[in-house]
Write a protein that holds these residues in place. Sequence first.
Motif, mmCIF file in Angstrom:
data_model
loop_
_atom_site.group_PDB
_atom_site.id
_atom_site.type_symbol
_atom_site.label_atom_id
_atom_site.label_comp_id
_atom_site.label_asym_id
_atom_site.label_seq_id
_atom_site.Cartn_x
_atom_site.Cartn_y
_atom_site.Cartn_z
ATOM 1 N N LYS A 35 38.550 13.864 34.488
ATOM 2 C CA LYS A 35 37.769 13.016 35.397
ATOM 3 C C LYS A 35 37.774 11.544 34.959
ATOM 4 N N SER A 36 38.082 11.296 33.706
ATOM 5 C CA SER A 36 38.101 9.911 33.221
ATOM 6 C C SER A 36 39.222 9.098 33.873
ATOM 7 N N PHE A 37 40.160 9.777 34.570
ATOM 8 C CA PHE A 37 41.229 9.092 35.293
ATOM 9 C C PHE A 37 40.929 8.999 36.790
ATOM 10 N N GLU A 38 39.666 9.124 37.146
ATOM 11 C CA GLU A 38 39.275 9.117 38.555
ATOM 12 C C GLU A 38 39.819 7.890 39.291
ATOM 13 N N GLY A 60 35.669 19.333 29.076
ATOM 14 C CA GLY A 60 35.648 19.368 30.529
ATOM 15 C C GLY A 60 35.282 20.740 31.051
ATOM 16 N N LYS A 61 36.025 21.202 32.051
ATOM 17 C CA LYS A 61 35.759 22.485 32.693
ATOM 18 C C LYS A 61 36.523 23.640 32.062
ATOM 19 N N SER A 62 37.360 23.353 31.077
ATOM 20 C CA SER A 62 38.177 24.414 30.496
ATOM 21 C C SER A 62 37.353 25.365 29.647
ATOM 22 N N ASP A 63 37.921 26.548 29.405
ATOM 23 C CA ASP A 63 37.268 27.503 28.526
ATOM 24 C C ASP A 63 37.120 26.915 27.129
ATOM 25 N N ARG A 64 36.147 27.436 26.405
ATOM 26 C CA ARG A 64 35.787 26.856 25.118
ATOM 27 C C ARG A 64 35.687 27.908 24.020
ATOM 28 N N PRO A 65 36.855 28.467 23.623
ATOM 29 C CA PRO A 65 36.837 29.418 22.512
ATOM 30 C C PRO A 65 36.322 28.757 21.243
ATOM 31 N N TRP A 66 35.970 29.577 20.271
ATOM 32 C CA TRP A 66 35.353 29.042 19.061
ATOM 33 C C TRP A 66 36.326 28.224 18.217
ATOM 34 N N ALA A 166 35.098 -3.180 27.045
ATOM 35 C CA ALA A 166 34.864 -4.571 26.692
ATOM 36 C C ALA A 166 34.037 -5.287 27.746
ATOM 37 N N LYS A 167 34.071 -4.789 28.959
ATOM 38 C CA LYS A 167 33.310 -5.385 30.054
ATOM 39 C C LYS A 167 32.042 -4.576 30.303
ATOM 40 N N ASP A 168 31.082 -5.220 30.948
ATOM 41 C CA ASP A 168 29.853 -4.520 31.329
ATOM 42 C C ASP A 168 30.094 -3.717 32.598
ATOM 43 N N HIS A 169 29.557 -2.497 32.616
ATOM 44 C CA HIS A 169 29.642 -1.646 33.791
ATOM 45 C C HIS A 169 28.243 -1.164 34.138
ATOM 46 N N SER A 170 28.062 -0.735 35.369
ATOM 47 C CA SER A 170 26.727 -0.413 35.857
ATOM 48 C C SER A 170 26.109 0.739 35.065
ATOM 49 N N GLU A 171 24.777 0.768 35.063
ATOM 50 C CA GLU A 171 24.070 1.859 34.383
ATOM 51 C C GLU A 171 24.431 3.219 34.978
ATOM 52 N N PRO A 172 24.523 3.354 36.323
ATOM 53 C CA PRO A 172 24.947 4.650 36.870
ATOM 54 C C PRO A 172 26.342 5.061 36.398
ATOM 55 N N PHE A 173 27.251 4.090 36.326
ATOM 56 C CA PHE A 173 28.590 4.420 35.840
ATOM 57 C C PHE A 173 28.535 4.913 34.400
ATOM 58 N N MET A 174 27.791 4.216 33.552
ATOM 59 C CA MET A 174 27.737 4.598 32.141
ATOM 60 C C MET A 174 27.103 5.982 31.968
ATOM 61 N N LYS A 175 26.103 6.285 32.786
ATOM 62 C CA LYS A 175 25.502 7.624 32.720
ATOM 63 C C LYS A 175 26.516 8.683 33.133
ATOM 64 N N TRP A 176 27.261 8.389 34.189
ATOM 65 C CA TRP A 176 28.315 9.313 34.622
ATOM 66 C C TRP A 176 29.360 9.490 33.527
ATOM 67 N N PHE A 177 29.773 8.389 32.918
ATOM 68 C CA PHE A 177 30.792 8.458 31.866
ATOM 69 C C PHE A 177 30.305 9.305 30.688
ATOM 70 N N GLN A 178 29.067 9.115 30.298
ATOM 71 C CA GLN A 178 28.497 9.915 29.208
ATOM 72 C C GLN A 178 28.438 11.389 29.590
ATOM 73 N N SER A 179 28.214 11.662 30.872
ATOM 74 C CA SER A 179 28.141 13.055 31.307
ATOM 75 C C SER A 179 29.472 13.771 31.140
ATOM 76 N N LEU A 180 30.585 13.030 31.207
ATOM 77 C CA LEU A 180 31.890 13.653 31.001
ATOM 78 C C LEU A 180 31.996 14.222 29.592
ATOM 79 N N ALA A 181 31.514 13.443 28.613
ATOM 80 C CA ALA A 181 31.567 13.905 27.228
ATOM 81 C C ALA A 181 30.569 15.033 26.981
#
Length: 267
Positions: A35-38, A60-66, A166-181
């Motif tokens: 999704k980071s390449f949206e 992301g959405k992939s399976d997460r074995p140990w 390096a640039k400032d981005h909106s608070e909604p964008f940053m929240k979305w970006f953090q949600s990816l991680a």
Amino acid sequence: MGKWIEVEQDVQVYVEDIGQGEPVVFIHGWPLSNKSFEGQISALAENGYRYIGIDLRGLGKSDRPWSEYNYDMAASDVDKVVTELELTNFVLGGFSMGGPISIRYITNYGADKVKHLLLMGAAAPRFTQAEGFEFGMKPEEVDDIIANIEKDRPGFIEEFSGMFFAKDHSEPFMKWFQSLALESSAHGTIGYAKALRDEELRKETKALSLPVTLFHGAKDEICPVELSHWMNDTIANSTLVTFEESGHGMNVDEKDKFNEELLKLLK
């Protein structure tokens, strides 16, 4: 269209397959998802290219074995996707940790199916400093990152996201970006952090013989631009494109220029 592809028994990785035409396979960075390449999907699909974004196992959405969070296993997963989708003559693009995984894919499975390698802010040939290699973080700094993830993963992700651009981005964008991680598994995030700390690709990077383009933000605080200068000086058939106003996330900081350079490379 999203689909899950089985890469080993009881383990599937998630793949976005959008558009028609020449395939461009994207391998995302740590600890994100495709999704980071949206901001690149429409640019590719509208210009006659097929976007294929793989979520690495555990992220992301992939399976997460140990277990098994290393470049060899990630490259094997990429190979399984390439085989399942019957891809040939494709461009392989690796961002950040996706860069060394892409190099390892070529080392282990050959470059016969890859027409061009794109390394974007790549954590290559290694992410940490070592004897004869003074670029990047110190290994003990990655140990501190792992400790911070174990202590407070959301807090670390917020801090990490603040270093990404390096640039400032909106608070909604940053929240979305953090949600990816945060969508990724904690144990997968830590497992790949250990791979970033320990993996070594200098010899295999020097051995690359296919055309390579390097994209890098001049203000990158995560993977310093000196990494791409080293690779540009080392890889025989390489070109470096620098994004002067960008940090690590150059595809967001300078999205228009990034997409223009990407389409120029594909023509």
